[in-house]
Write an enzyme that holds these catalytic residues in place. Structure first.
Site, PDB file in Angstrom:
ATOM      1  N   ARG A 187     -16.112  44.635  34.005  1.00 23.81           N
ATOM      2  CA  ARG A 187     -15.069  43.787  33.476  1.00 23.81           C
ATOM      3  C   ARG A 187     -13.889  44.549  32.907  1.00 23.81           C
ATOM      4  NH1 ARG A 187     -18.610  40.594  33.600  1.00 23.81           N
ATOM      5  NH2 ARG A 187     -19.794  42.439  33.141  1.00 23.81           N
ATOM      6  N   THR A 188     -14.194  45.481  32.037  1.00 21.48           N
ATOM      7  CA  THR A 188     -13.087  46.106  31.321  1.00 21.48           C
ATOM      8  C   THR A 188     -12.210  46.877  32.296  1.00 21.48           C
ATOM      9  OG1 THR A 188     -14.505  46.241  29.404  1.00 21.48           O
ATOM     10  CG2 THR A 188     -12.502  47.535  29.326  1.00 21.48           C
ATOM     11  N   LYS A 223     -17.193  69.387  35.559  1.00 20.21           N
ATOM     12  CA  LYS A 223     -17.010  70.851  35.602  1.00 20.21           C
ATOM     13  C   LYS A 223     -16.891  71.429  34.203  1.00 20.21           C
ATOM     14  CE  LYS A 223     -14.281  70.588  39.844  1.00 20.21           C
ATOM     15  NZ  LYS A 223     -12.885  70.707  40.315  1.00 20.21           N
ATOM     16  N   ARG A 268     -12.649  54.813  28.540  1.00 24.69           N
ATOM     17  CA  ARG A 268     -13.969  54.463  27.995  1.00 24.69           C
ATOM     18  C   ARG A 268     -14.810  55.722  27.973  1.00 24.69           C
ATOM     19  NH1 ARG A 268     -17.720  49.467  29.596  1.00 24.69           N
ATOM     20  NH2 ARG A 268     -16.187  48.526  28.198  1.00 24.69           N
ATOM     21  N   HIS A 275     -14.531  48.476  20.355  1.00 28.32           N
ATOM     22  CA  HIS A 275     -14.087  48.012  21.668  1.00 28.32           C
ATOM     23  C   HIS A 275     -12.918  47.063  21.430  1.00 28.32           C
ATOM     24  CE1 HIS A 275     -13.941  46.804  25.716  1.00 28.32           C
ATOM     25  NE2 HIS A 275     -15.212  46.549  25.957  1.00 28.32           N
TER      26      HIS A 275
HETATM   27  C1  NCD Z   1     -19.248  45.177  26.452  1.00 24.71           C
HETATM   28  C2  NCD Z   1     -19.195  46.675  26.215  1.00 24.71           C
HETATM   29  O1  NCD Z   1     -18.940  47.431  27.148  1.00 24.71           O
HETATM   30  O2  NCD Z   1     -19.373  47.045  25.059  1.00 24.71           O
HETATM   31  N1  NCD Z   1     -18.856  44.830  27.748  1.00 24.71           N
HETATM   32  C3  NCD Z   1     -17.552  44.571  27.998  1.00 24.71           C
HETATM   33  O3  NCD Z   1     -16.717  45.424  27.901  1.00 24.71           O
HETATM   34  N2  NCD Z   1     -17.217  43.312  28.291  1.00 24.71           N
HETATM   35  C4  NCD Z   1     -20.520  44.557  26.075  1.00 24.71           C
HETATM   36  C5  NCD Z   1     -21.777  45.090  26.686  1.00 24.71           C
HETATM   37  O4  NCD Z   1     -21.771  46.011  27.516  1.00 24.71           O
HETATM   38  O5  NCD Z   1     -22.824  44.546  26.332  1.00 24.71           O
END
Ligand code: NCD
Length: 305
Positions: free
Chosen positions: A51-52, A80, A101, A129
């Site tokens: 999703r993100t 590396k 991320r 997040h």
């Molecule tokens: C969340 C995350 O990555 O923290 N997912 C997301 O970005 N929608 C929640 C999760 O992974 O449970």
């Protein structure tokens, strides 16, 4: 230059402006279809995501921009031994903005420190997040018409769930919020968060049974047990199905309660609940694109078009 590391990086007035922009983008998408022509977003994902990452990519593409990046640390120079600081210095030459991320808490902050372009924290370990929080707040604001005076239940993995930590920090700035933390003993919200709530005199309770508090809730934020942050498989297996939201449990809830979930869902919401009009999690995923579009425009200083 501005980065987004924590949901607190924007004050509530700036958040309102961001959400108004997201609303305008939803209603008038054609107005923004070329707003980022010639701009490049880099998505640097050292940890899995659907999703993100894809919502960032969709957001930039819908703004007319382009996307480069990697979705697996093993396919980047991290394999590396390159540091995050060096990687971002290089990416600063290739892109105009970066969403990162990382499994390590604070890694996007280290990157932001050396970056020549805006960096967005797209999730750092079990810490924060912020763009999920922007998504959650926009969903609540759009579907409830306000961001204050709620009883919100956060249920599941409150220990490792970074979306929970970010959302609590963001919500304490609004009036009349009461938190109900619903989790097994082992997955309780970290002390630094409950200490912060006590200090600010924000009401909260910690309970184990979802059914006990269901009738009180205006919002229920369900979360997945964060398998990847457990130290042993046995604990995960024991806790993973601790909560399963079913139509029978939904009967105990208010008629206008909303169910949110950052997704991905595993077992914690049964698929029959998807048909319930109070289930807002897929709508929430859709709002995630509009709010990321608004964020990209804001961080690139392109809001006055
Ligand atoms: C969340 C995350 O990555 O923290 N997912 C997301 O970005 N929608 C929640 C999760 O992974 O449970």
């Amino acid at each position: 230059m501005r980065h987004l590391m924590s949901p607190l990086d924007f004050d509530t007035k700036e958040l309102d402006e961001l959400f108004d922009l997201a609303r305008d983008i939803e209603v008038n998408p054609e107005k923004y279809a070329h707003a980022c022509d010639g701009k490049i977003l880099a998505t640097c994902f050292y940890e899995p995501s659907t999703r993100t990452r894809l919502s960032f990519e969709s957001a930039m593409t819908r703004l007319g921009g382009r996307v480069i990046g990697f979705s697996d640390a093993n396919s980047s120079s991290a394999a590396k031994g390159e540091s995050v600081s060096d990687t971002i210095r290089v990416i600063s030459c290739y892109a105009d903005i970066c969403a990162m991320r990382h499994p390590k808490e604070g890694a996007p902050m280290v990157a932001a420190d050396k970056s020549l372009i805006p960096v967005i924290n797209a999730g750092d370990g079990g810490h924060q997040h912020p763009t999920q929080t922007l998504t959650d707040l926009l969903t609540i604001r759009n579907l409830k018409g306000r961001l204050d005076h709620f009883t919100i239940g956060l249920c599941g993995d409150l220990k490792f769930g970074r979306t929970v930590h970010s959302l609590i920090h963001a919500l304490v700035r609004y009036e009349g919020i009461r938190f109900l933390f619903i989790s097994p003993e082992e997955l309780r919200v970290p002390d630094y968060i409950t200490d912060m709530l006590r200090e600010k005199n924000i009401p909260f309770e910690e309970v184990i049974r979802l059914e006990d508090v269901m009738p009180e809730l205006d919002l229920l934020y369900m979360t997945r047990v964060q398998k990847e942050r457990f130290f042993n498989e046995e604990d995960y297996v024991r806790l993973k199905d601790f909560y399963i939201l079913t139509p029978a449990k939904m009967e105990l809830a208010k008629k206008d309660m909303l169910v949110l979930h950052p997704l991905p869902r595993v077992n914690e919401i049964s698929v029959e609940v998807d048909e319930d009009p109070r289930a807002a999690y897929f709508k929430q995923a859709q709002y995630g694109v509009y709010v990321r579009m608004a964020l990209i425009l804001t961080l690139l200083g392109l809001t006055n078009q």
